[in-house]
Design a protein around this motif. Structure first.
Motif, PDB file in Angstrom:
ATOM      1  N   ALA A   1       2.047   6.604 -13.325  1.00 41.34           N
ATOM      2  CA  ALA A   1       1.844   5.386 -12.542  1.00 41.34           C
ATOM      3  C   ALA A   1       0.412   5.380 -12.032  1.00 41.34           C
ATOM      4  O   ALA A   1       0.023   6.214 -11.219  1.00 41.34           O
ATOM      5  CB  ALA A   1       2.832   5.315 -11.388  1.00 41.34           C
ATOM      6  N   VAL A   2      -0.365   4.449 -12.529  1.00 38.05           N
ATOM      7  CA  VAL A   2      -1.768   4.349 -12.143  1.00 38.05           C
ATOM      8  C   VAL A   2      -2.021   2.937 -11.633  1.00 38.05           C
ATOM      9  O   VAL A   2      -1.637   1.965 -12.287  1.00 38.05           O
ATOM     10  CB  VAL A   2      -2.695   4.642 -13.348  1.00 38.05           C
ATOM     11  N   PHE A   3      -2.676   2.852 -10.492  1.00 37.25           N
ATOM     12  CA  PHE A   3      -3.011   1.554  -9.918  1.00 37.25           C
ATOM     13  C   PHE A   3      -4.522   1.471  -9.757  1.00 37.25           C
ATOM     14  O   PHE A   3      -5.200   2.481  -9.624  1.00 37.25           O
ATOM     15  CB  PHE A   3      -2.329   1.372  -8.557  1.00 37.25           C
ATOM     16  N   PHE A   4      -5.032   0.246  -9.768  1.00 37.12           N
ATOM     17  CA  PHE A   4      -6.453   0.041  -9.537  1.00 37.12           C
ATOM     18  C   PHE A   4      -6.762   0.366  -8.070  1.00 37.12           C
ATOM     19  O   PHE A   4      -5.938   0.128  -7.184  1.00 37.12           O
ATOM     20  CB  PHE A   4      -6.864  -1.406  -9.816  1.00 37.12           C
ATOM     21  N   HIS A   5      -7.962   0.872  -7.848  1.00 37.27           N
ATOM     22  CA  HIS A   5      -8.427   1.148  -6.488  1.00 37.27           C
ATOM     23  C   HIS A   5      -9.831   0.577  -6.345  1.00 37.27           C
ATOM     24  O   HIS A   5     -10.389   0.023  -7.275  1.00 37.27           O
ATOM     25  CB  HIS A   5      -8.398   2.653  -6.213  1.00 37.27           C
ATOM     26  N   ASP A   6     -10.412   0.717  -5.190  1.00 39.72           N
ATOM     27  CA  ASP A   6     -11.751   0.209  -4.884  1.00 39.72           C
ATOM     28  C   ASP A   6     -11.803  -1.300  -5.075  1.00 39.72           C
ATOM     29  O   ASP A   6     -10.877  -1.999  -4.684  1.00 39.72           O
ATOM     30  CB  ASP A   6     -12.817   0.930  -5.723  1.00 39.72           C
ATOM     31  N   GLU A   7     -12.863  -1.816  -5.713  1.00 40.43           N
ATOM     32  CA  GLU A   7     -13.040  -3.270  -5.810  1.00 40.43           C
ATOM     33  C   GLU A   7     -11.985  -3.941  -6.696  1.00 40.43           C
ATOM     34  O   GLU A   7     -11.713  -5.121  -6.559  1.00 40.43           O
ATOM     35  CB  GLU A   7     -14.446  -3.647  -6.294  1.00 40.43           C
ATOM     36  N   LEU A   8     -11.363  -3.209  -7.603  1.00 40.95           N
ATOM     37  CA  LEU A   8     -10.331  -3.783  -8.459  1.00 40.95           C
ATOM     38  C   LEU A   8      -8.940  -3.647  -7.857  1.00 40.95           C
ATOM     39  O   LEU A   8      -7.994  -4.259  -8.330  1.00 40.95           O
ATOM     40  CB  LEU A   8     -10.339  -3.121  -9.838  1.00 40.95           C
TER      41      LEU A   8
ATOM     42  N   ARG B   1       0.842  -1.216   0.000  1.00 40.12           N
ATOM     43  CA  ARG B   1       0.000   0.000   0.000  1.00 40.12           C
ATOM     44  C   ARG B   1       0.872   1.258   0.000  1.00 40.12           C
ATOM     45  O   ARG B   1       0.605   2.206  -0.729  1.00 40.12           O
ATOM     46  CB  ARG B   1      -0.945  -0.015   1.195  1.00 40.12           C
ATOM     47  N   GLU B   2       1.917   1.262   0.815  1.00 41.16           N
ATOM     48  CA  GLU B   2       2.833   2.407   0.857  1.00 41.16           C
ATOM     49  C   GLU B   2       3.566   2.567  -0.480  1.00 41.16           C
ATOM     50  O   GLU B   2       3.767   3.682  -0.956  1.00 41.16           O
ATOM     51  CB  GLU B   2       3.830   2.253   1.997  1.00 41.16           C
ATOM     52  N   GLY B   3       3.944   1.440  -1.085  1.00 43.64           N
ATOM     53  CA  GLY B   3       4.631   1.488  -2.385  1.00 43.64           C
ATOM     54  C   GLY B   3       3.740   2.032  -3.479  1.00 43.64           C
ATOM     55  O   GLY B   3       4.184   2.828  -4.315  1.00 43.64           O
ATOM     56  N   ILE B   4       2.481   1.630  -3.489  1.00 45.77           N
ATOM     57  CA  ILE B   4       1.529   2.138  -4.484  1.00 45.77           C
ATOM     58  C   ILE B   4       1.367   3.642  -4.308  1.00 45.77           C
ATOM     59  O   ILE B   4       1.437   4.406  -5.279  1.00 45.77           O
ATOM     60  CB  ILE B   4       0.171   1.409  -4.363  1.00 45.77           C
ATOM     61  N   ALA B   5       1.154   4.092  -3.073  1.00 45.34           N
ATOM     62  CA  ALA B   5       0.974   5.524  -2.807  1.00 45.34           C
ATOM     63  C   ALA B   5       2.211   6.317  -3.233  1.00 45.34           C
ATOM     64  O   ALA B   5       2.092   7.390  -3.845  1.00 45.34           O
ATOM     65  CB  ALA B   5       0.664   5.751  -1.331  1.00 45.34           C
ATOM     66  N   ALA B   6       3.399   5.809  -2.923  1.00 48.23           N
ATOM     67  CA  ALA B   6       4.638   6.503  -3.278  1.00 48.23           C
ATOM     68  C   ALA B   6       4.807   6.586  -4.795  1.00 48.23           C
ATOM     69  O   ALA B   6       5.166   7.640  -5.329  1.00 48.23           O
ATOM     70  CB  ALA B   6       5.839   5.799  -2.642  1.00 48.23           C
ATOM     71  N   ARG B   7       4.557   5.481  -5.495  1.00 48.83           N
ATOM     72  CA  ARG B   7       4.695   5.495  -6.961  1.00 48.83           C
ATOM     73  C   ARG B   7       3.723   6.464  -7.599  1.00 48.83           C
ATOM     74  O   ARG B   7       4.074   7.196  -8.514  1.00 48.83           O
ATOM     75  CB  ARG B   7       4.466   4.097  -7.556  1.00 48.83           C
ATOM     76  N   GLU B   8       2.470   6.476  -7.129  1.00 45.75           N
ATOM     77  CA  GLU B   8       1.477   7.392  -7.693  1.00 45.75           C
ATOM     78  C   GLU B   8       1.837   8.848  -7.398  1.00 45.75           C
ATOM     79  O   GLU B   8       1.610   9.720  -8.230  1.00 45.75           O
ATOM     80  CB  GLU B   8       0.076   7.063  -7.167  1.00 45.75           C
ATOM     81  N   ALA B   9       2.413   9.120  -6.219  1.00 41.91           N
ATOM     82  CA  ALA B   9       2.807  10.484  -5.864  1.00 41.91           C
ATOM     83  C   ALA B   9       4.006  10.955  -6.678  1.00 41.91           C
ATOM     84  O   ALA B   9       4.084  12.124  -7.067  1.00 41.91           O
ATOM     85  CB  ALA B   9       3.120  10.568  -4.370  1.00 41.91           C
ATOM     86  N   GLU B  10       4.934  10.049  -6.972  1.00 44.95           N
ATOM     87  CA  GLU B  10       6.165  10.398  -7.680  1.00 44.95           C
ATOM     88  C   GLU B  10       6.003  10.458  -9.190  1.00 44.95           C
ATOM     89  O   GLU B  10       6.691  11.214  -9.863  1.00 44.95           O
ATOM     90  CB  GLU B  10       7.268   9.377  -7.359  1.00 44.95           C
TER      91      GLU B  10
END
Length: 181
Positions: free
Chosen positions: A138-145, A125-134
């Protein structure tokens, strides 16, 4: 066209381990190469049967390669990647993490302890947030996906710092253009 680079364990001091792991890798690679040859043959036959000319056929390209991610003499971590290119590109990766002293496969539980699921989930979760911020691309699925939790058979490798890195295949937690993350 087929290009294959086959990794092999050697000089571990454990001949039985080397034979076992090298045999398992050879069997796996032989299987994927045979399957690729069969797909290429079937595609070629279908191409000719539907009016295609031999000189117009674009051959498949198939390969197997590997990368050693970590080797400190006690543990070795490497990834074997197979790829196939024709009209599109396909790849699949297989991760090996081996304790050279015991000959056993390393697991996230071995490396991180009984709370490994929580530890890895938090890090992901921290890695996803960091990649999206940087990186705005970088786009990751959120919610049910989106990412929920790692699986019991989560793929990972050990990086150059000796830390496990969870790997998610294309489309698992992000759009296809992101590839494996």
């Amino acid at each position: 066209y087929i290009h294959v680079e086959i990794p092999a364990l050697s000089d571990t001091g454990n001949d039985e381990l080397e034979r076992r792991v090298n045999y398992e890798i050879a069997l796996q690679i032989d299987s994927v190469v045979d399957a690729a040859k069969e797909r290429a043959r079937e595609y070629y036959e279908a191409f000719i049967a539907t009016g295609g000319k031999k000189e117009e056929f674009h051959p498949f390209e198939f390969g197997v390669d590997y990368e050693v991610k970590w080797n400190n003499g006690k543990w070795v971590s490497f990834v074997i990647t197979e790829y196939e290119t024709h009209a599109s590109f396909y790849s699949e990766a297989y991760y090996y993490n081996i304790d050279l002293e015991t000959g056993k496969e390393l697991t996230l539980a071995n490396l991180l302890g009984e709370d490994y699921i929580e530890i890895v989930n938090k890090a992901v979760r921290e890695g996803i947030a960091a990649r999206e911020a940087e990186d705005p691309d970088a786009v990751f699925f959120h919610d049910e996906l989106g990412f929920k939790t790692i699986g019991a058979d989560q793929s990972f490798y050990i990086n150059e710092n000796g830390n496990p890195v969870a790997v998610f295949e294309k489309y698992d937690i992000a759009p296809g253009y992101m590839g494996a993350v």
